[in-house]
Design an enzyme around this catalytic site. Structure first.
Site, mmCIF file in Angstrom:
data_model
loop_
_atom_site.group_PDB
_atom_site.id
_atom_site.type_symbol
_atom_site.label_atom_id
_atom_site.label_comp_id
_atom_site.label_asym_id
_atom_site.label_seq_id
_atom_site.Cartn_x
_atom_site.Cartn_y
_atom_site.Cartn_z
ATOM 1 N N TYR A 157 32.761 -7.612 8.907
ATOM 2 C CA TYR A 157 32.446 -7.157 7.548
ATOM 3 C C TYR A 157 32.029 -8.325 6.666
ATOM 4 O O TYR A 157 30.974 -8.288 6.017
ATOM 5 C CB TYR A 157 33.658 -6.453 6.933
ATOM 6 C CG TYR A 157 33.541 -6.229 5.444
ATOM 7 C CD1 TYR A 157 32.714 -5.228 4.943
ATOM 8 C CD2 TYR A 157 34.234 -7.022 4.538
ATOM 9 C CE1 TYR A 157 32.590 -5.022 3.574
ATOM 10 C CE2 TYR A 157 34.121 -6.826 3.172
ATOM 11 C CZ TYR A 157 33.295 -5.829 2.694
ATOM 12 O OH TYR A 157 33.166 -5.641 1.335
ATOM 13 N N THR A 213 31.617 -9.839 -1.897
ATOM 14 C CA THR A 213 33.052 -9.681 -1.684
ATOM 15 C C THR A 213 33.772 -11.014 -1.543
ATOM 16 O O THR A 213 33.212 -11.989 -1.026
ATOM 17 C CB THR A 213 33.300 -8.843 -0.415
ATOM 18 O OG1 THR A 213 34.695 -8.887 -0.069
ATOM 19 C CG2 THR A 213 32.519 -9.391 0.774
ATOM 20 N N LYS A 270 28.308 -9.245 5.017
ATOM 21 C CA LYS A 270 28.145 -9.447 3.579
ATOM 22 C C LYS A 270 27.611 -10.848 3.270
ATOM 23 O O LYS A 270 26.940 -11.049 2.253
ATOM 24 C CB LYS A 270 29.476 -9.216 2.865
ATOM 25 C CG LYS A 270 29.846 -7.755 2.692
ATOM 26 C CD LYS A 270 28.931 -7.074 1.688
ATOM 27 C CE LYS A 270 29.422 -5.727 1.257
ATOM 28 N NZ LYS A 270 28.591 -5.111 0.185
ATOM 29 N N GLU A 293 35.931 -11.520 0.586
ATOM 30 C CA GLU A 293 36.133 -11.733 2.020
ATOM 31 C C GLU A 293 35.182 -12.803 2.565
ATOM 32 O O GLU A 293 35.396 -13.325 3.657
ATOM 33 C CB GLU A 293 35.947 -10.426 2.790
ATOM 34 C CG GLU A 293 37.047 -9.399 2.563
ATOM 35 C CD GLU A 293 38.371 -9.759 3.240
ATOM 36 O OE1 GLU A 293 38.335 -10.491 4.250
ATOM 37 O OE2 GLU A 293 39.417 -9.304 2.758
#
Length: 361
Positions: free
Chosen positions: A158, A134, A162, A136
């Protein structure tokens, strides 16, 4: 010729459903893992599902969970796929602040469980693994746009979970010669996006407003900048990554950026509505300033009506203000290029939600 076999975690999600469709068109046998639930959550894949008693099925569902290592090992050993696409995750960033342990268990350790199963079952030479990563990971990045060499700076549980998954994949690739690739996907949306994500909140909320089903839409950070693509385009990329001779990691993005505010304006343009903004921060409001269509079921759609408001409930504890991807490597090596641009993405989403809600009235 023997058909290739794929196993997809997160099969019932947006990405899983598009990838399953794509692989079935490529004549794969597709296995999907779904979590057991008392609620029916297969709406995105009902059109390709085959009942268990049908012979020679090419789409098969299994109950499973990334938090259950014995279950994951059993399914991988039973199916012995040629490719695994790990799309399963607790993928809501704000929720990860409320459930950091669960998020880490699914996203970080779930990925490790797949890798360990491949290693311990001695299937590391047979199976190729795609890991859904991701944008992010970059957090409040120091470099813009972000590519494969941009330093990571995760700003949520999150993103941190990841990041573990990203590095454990690289570690197992180097240590055990496993064919595993990370796809660093920037925001990708569609008509199948989960309803709690901001883009669907906008398209559903605005559709309800013009249909008279809702008075006002509350949102968070209107100025967050994102690189938005269509999930269907990104499904093709996931497949292409595993078709390469050597495993590698790729950024997947459009290279174009828009704010949440721009998404709202683009969606409202399909109803002929223009907004004027007033106030700042939590006091900011979106008020109708112009209407070019008059086919609304709601009598509240009129000039001067406030339809957008800001709520602190929709802000993350740690905001990521600006993400923009550079997919030059993917374009060069994978020959990948997105097909659906920002305006078409928004058009597809707002029309889909409006039509769906209209039919339910």
């Amino acid at each position: 010729m023997k058909k290739r076999v794929a196993l997809i975690t997160g099969i019932t999600g947006q990405d899983g459903s598009y990838l399953a469709e794509f692989l079935l068109k490529k004549k794969y046998i597709v296995h999907g893992i779904k979590r057991r639930s008392s609620l029916i959550n297969t709406q995105r894949i009902d059109h390709i599902y085959k009942e268990p008693w049908i012979k020679k099925r090419n789409f098969i569902l299994h109950y499973g969970d990334l938090t259950d290592s014995s279950n994951i090992s059993f399914l991988i050993n039973q199916i012995k796929p040629d490719e695994i696409y790990n799309l399963g995750a607790q993928s809501h960033v704000k929720t990860s602040f409320d459930q950091p342990e669960y998020t880490s268990n699914v996203n970080a350790l779930g990925t490790l469980r797949i890798l360990e199963s491949m290693r311990l079952l001695n299937l590391k030479k047979k199976i190729k693994l795609y890991q859904a990563s991701t944008s992010e990971l970059y957090g409040e990045a120091k470099k813009k746009p972000q590519d494969e060499l941009t330093p990571f700076n995760p700003a949520s549980p999150y993103a941190t979970s990841k990041l573990f998954a990203y590095w454990i994949c690289k570690n197992y690739r180097d240590a055990y010669n496993i064919f595993v690739c990370n796809g660093i996907l920037f925001n990708h949306e569609s008509e199948r996006r989960g309803e709690t994500f901001v883009t669907r909140k906008i398209t559903i909320g605005l559709s309800k407003l013009v249909l008279g089903l809702q008075k006002k839409l509350y949102l968070g950070n209107l100025d967050a900048l994102r690189d938005w693509g269509h999930a269907k385009d990104y499904a093709e990329m996931q497949y292409l990554i595993l078709q390469q001779k050597k495993p590698d990691d790729y950024v997947i993005a459009t290279g174009k950026q828009h704010t949440v505010r721009e998404f709202i304006h683009e969606a409202l343009s399909h109803f002929g509505i223009e907004l004027k903004w007033s106030g700042k921060g939590l006091q900011e409001k979106g008020v109708i300033s112009r209407i070019t269509k008059n086919e609304f079921k709601s009598k509240d759609i009129k000039i001067g009506k406030e339809i957008i408001a800001v709520s602190k409930e929709y802000f993350r504890p740690n905001e990521v203000p600006d993400l923009l991807g550079n997919a030059k490597k993917a374009r060069r090596k994978l020959k990948w290029k997105y097909k659906i641009g920002f305006k078409e993405l928004v058009r597809k989403m707002i029309i889909s939600d409006y039509n769906k809600l209209s039919n339910e009235i």
